[in-house]
Design an enzyme around this catalytic site. Structure first.
Site, PDB file in Angstrom:
ATOM      1  N   SER A   1     -10.309  -5.863  10.173  1.00  0.00           N
ATOM      2  CA  SER A   1     -11.517  -5.191   9.721  1.00  0.00           C
ATOM      3  C   SER A   1     -12.346  -6.229   8.981  1.00  0.00           C
ATOM      4  CB  SER A   1     -11.142  -4.030   8.796  1.00  0.00           C
ATOM      5  OG  SER A   1     -12.100  -3.017   8.839  1.00  0.00           O
TER       6      SER A   1
ATOM      7  N   ARG B   1       2.276   0.935  10.290  1.00  0.00           N
ATOM      8  CA  ARG B   1       1.779   1.407   8.991  1.00  0.00           C
ATOM      9  C   ARG B   1       2.927   1.382   7.991  1.00  0.00           C
ATOM     10  NH1 ARG B   1      -2.855   4.159   7.993  1.00  0.00           N
ATOM     11  NH2 ARG B   1      -3.098   4.604  10.206  1.00  0.00           N
TER      12      ARG B   1
ATOM     13  N   GLU C   1      -6.489  -0.891  15.587  1.00  0.00           N
ATOM     14  CA  GLU C   1      -7.103  -1.843  14.661  1.00  0.00           C
ATOM     15  C   GLU C   1      -6.124  -2.940  14.258  1.00  0.00           C
ATOM     16  OE1 GLU C   1      -8.059  -2.317  10.024  1.00  0.00           O
ATOM     17  OE2 GLU C   1      -8.031  -0.259  10.791  1.00  0.00           O
TER      18      GLU C   1
ATOM     19  N   ARG D   1       0.951  -6.362  12.782  1.00  0.00           N
ATOM     20  CA  ARG D   1       0.330  -5.753  13.964  1.00  0.00           C
ATOM     21  C   ARG D   1       0.140  -6.785  15.079  1.00  0.00           C
ATOM     22  NH1 ARG D   1      -3.706  -0.768  12.322  1.00  0.00           N
ATOM     23  NH2 ARG D   1      -2.276   0.190  10.829  1.00  0.00           N
TER      24      ARG D   1
ATOM     25  N   ARG E   1       0.841  -1.197   0.000  1.00  0.00           N
ATOM     26  CA  ARG E   1       0.000   0.000   0.000  1.00  0.00           C
ATOM     27  C   ARG E   1       0.877   1.248   0.000  1.00  0.00           C
ATOM     28  NH1 ARG E   1      -4.852  -1.727   4.237  1.00  0.00           N
ATOM     29  NH2 ARG E   1      -5.326  -3.713   3.201  1.00  0.00           N
TER      30      ARG E   1
END
Length: 432
Positions: free
Chosen positions: A354, A279, A351, A393, A264
């Site tokens: 999801s 991230r 988070e 994560r 990403r």
């Protein structure tokens, strides 16, 4: 994609639903396109009727030996007008499809109102955050002391937002992948898939990343063939497994799981979470995807979410389940639960998964349908996806929640078989 026929027939309701998301839509353009389309279709139908009338009259007059030259000229004129109309109508329909492709999904009625993550609703909590009798270290400091993290070398290799993992930290990362995949395949009944990590544009249009979010993707242009894209999530290839297919109703549900790297560009996130693994441009994820009958998709979402939660429970990581408000929903989602894990160094939940039901939104874009058992016209399937979990994560959460005062990290019991039975990762002793 939203059903264009629904836009035509239920426009006020659609506008109200999308207003809940806070999106700005040029509805005047849609109505202008629709007005022209209706007018053009009406004219086209009249021209077709006139062509048919003239053709019948030509046949009748030929049979009577009359001159039909004027009628042939009229038919030619009608044909030219029809060709112009059909070309313009095709362009209009293409514009309407492009308009619809830019619209996000409608939020499910149960989705709470709200503009941002501050308005999300906590559904449940599990576990109690641990208190530490010593100053808490963040995951980067812990991993560096274990000899397992090198951000500087990663920056030399690839720039910012990359990491090099080494030694037992890299081994722990791999153990998490194997553990998650084993649980989801052996206990939860998902079919393991090893998909491509590069996909064509059509696959990303199918799941909703394109055309709207091109800046978030890494494109790989090729001189003589179509551009390929590095996948932002395994949701893309897994969901597209049913692209342009008509499934039999008895085949549903389909349940897929895959481990993949994810890529990403993180456009718009400059300055956020620049330290460590939270991230990054490249990370790994275990992804769950379900292809469901529309009548069972919300029960499927609850089950998929529970499967992601099971990983956190087995790792004994405190977390909470959150229902996203309308303004925080992802583009394709009708309803989303976020799972947020407790990170001691940040003193808050972050988070880690999801889980979403996109209903028929992606299926319409992919032309993925099922044939009802009792017969009838094929209908769009419902598609669901969720992280089960984001591996980096999860590694962060394990390092921080299982840290010890001496710099060591206790290995969660469920991971020990994947690490040769080791119970602790000790800090590296550095020579003076």
């Amino acid at each position: 994609m939203l059903d264009v026929q629904m836009l035509r027939e239920q426009l006020p309701a659609v506008r109200r639903a999308l207003a809940r998301r806070g999106v700005v839509v040029d509805w005047e353009r849609f109505e202008a396109l629709e007005t022209e389309r209706r007018q053009l279709q009406s004219e086209t139908q009249q021209l077709q009727a006139e062509r048919n009338r003239l053709s019948k009259e030509i046949g009748m007059r030929k049979g009577q030996g009359e001159d039909v030259a004027p009628l042939l000229a009229a038919v030619a004129s009608v044909k030219e007008a029809l060709e112009r109309n059909e070309a313009r109508l095709a362009a209009l329909l293409s514009d309407l499809e492009a308009f619809a492709l830019q619209l996000p999904n409608l939020p499910h009625p149960s989705v709470p109102d709200g503009a941002s993550d501050a308005d999300n609703v906590v559904v449940s909590e599990w576990g109690c955050p641990r208190t530490f009798p010593f100053p808490v270290r963040d995951h980067v400091t812990i991993a560096e002391q274990l000899g397992g993290y090198d951000g500087a070398v990663a920056a030399v290799l690839s720039g910012s937002r990359f990491a090099v993992l080494k030694g037992e930290v890299a081994h722990l990362h791999r153990a998490l992948v194997q553990f998650m995949m084993d649980v989801h395949t052996h206990e939860h009944g998902y079919l393991e898939v090893a998909p491509p990590f590069l996909v064509l544009e059509e696959a990303l249009v199918g799941t909703g990343q394109l055309p709207k979010f091109a800046e978030d993707l890494f494109a790989v242009p090729r001189s003589t063939e179509a551009t390929l894209y590095l996948i932002p999530t395994a949701e893309v290839p897994l969901t597209n497994l049913v692209r342009e297919r008509i499934l039999e109703e008895e085949e549903l549900p389909l349940k897929f799981v895959a481990w993949t790297p994810c890529f990403r560009a993180e456009a718009g996130s400059h300055g956020r979470d620049v330290r460590g693994l939270i991230r990054q441009h490249q990370f790994e994820k275990v992804e769950l995807v379900r292809i469901e009958h529309p009548e069972h998709s919300y029960a499927g979402l609850e089950e998929l979410t529970a499967h992601a939660e099971a990983i956190l429970v087995k790792l004994n990581l405190p977390y909470r389940k959150v229902k996203l408000c309308a303004g925080d929903l992802g583009f394709s989602a009708a309803l989303t639960y976020d799972l947020e894990v407790w990170l001691p160094a940040q003193g808050r939940y972050r988070e880690i998964s999801s889980c979403s039901n996109t209903e028929a939104f992606q299926a319409r874009r992919m032309q993925a349908r099922f044939r009802p058992a009792g017969g009838g016209k094929p209908q769009p399937v419902h598609t669901l996806n969720g992280s089960g979990l984001a591996v980096g994560r999860t590694l962060v959460a394990v390092l921080e929640n299982y840290q010890q005062e001496d710099g060591s990290v206790v290995i969660p019991e469920v991971l020990r078989p994947y690490l040769g039975g080791a119970e602790v990762i000790e800090p590296v002793v550095r020579r003076s």
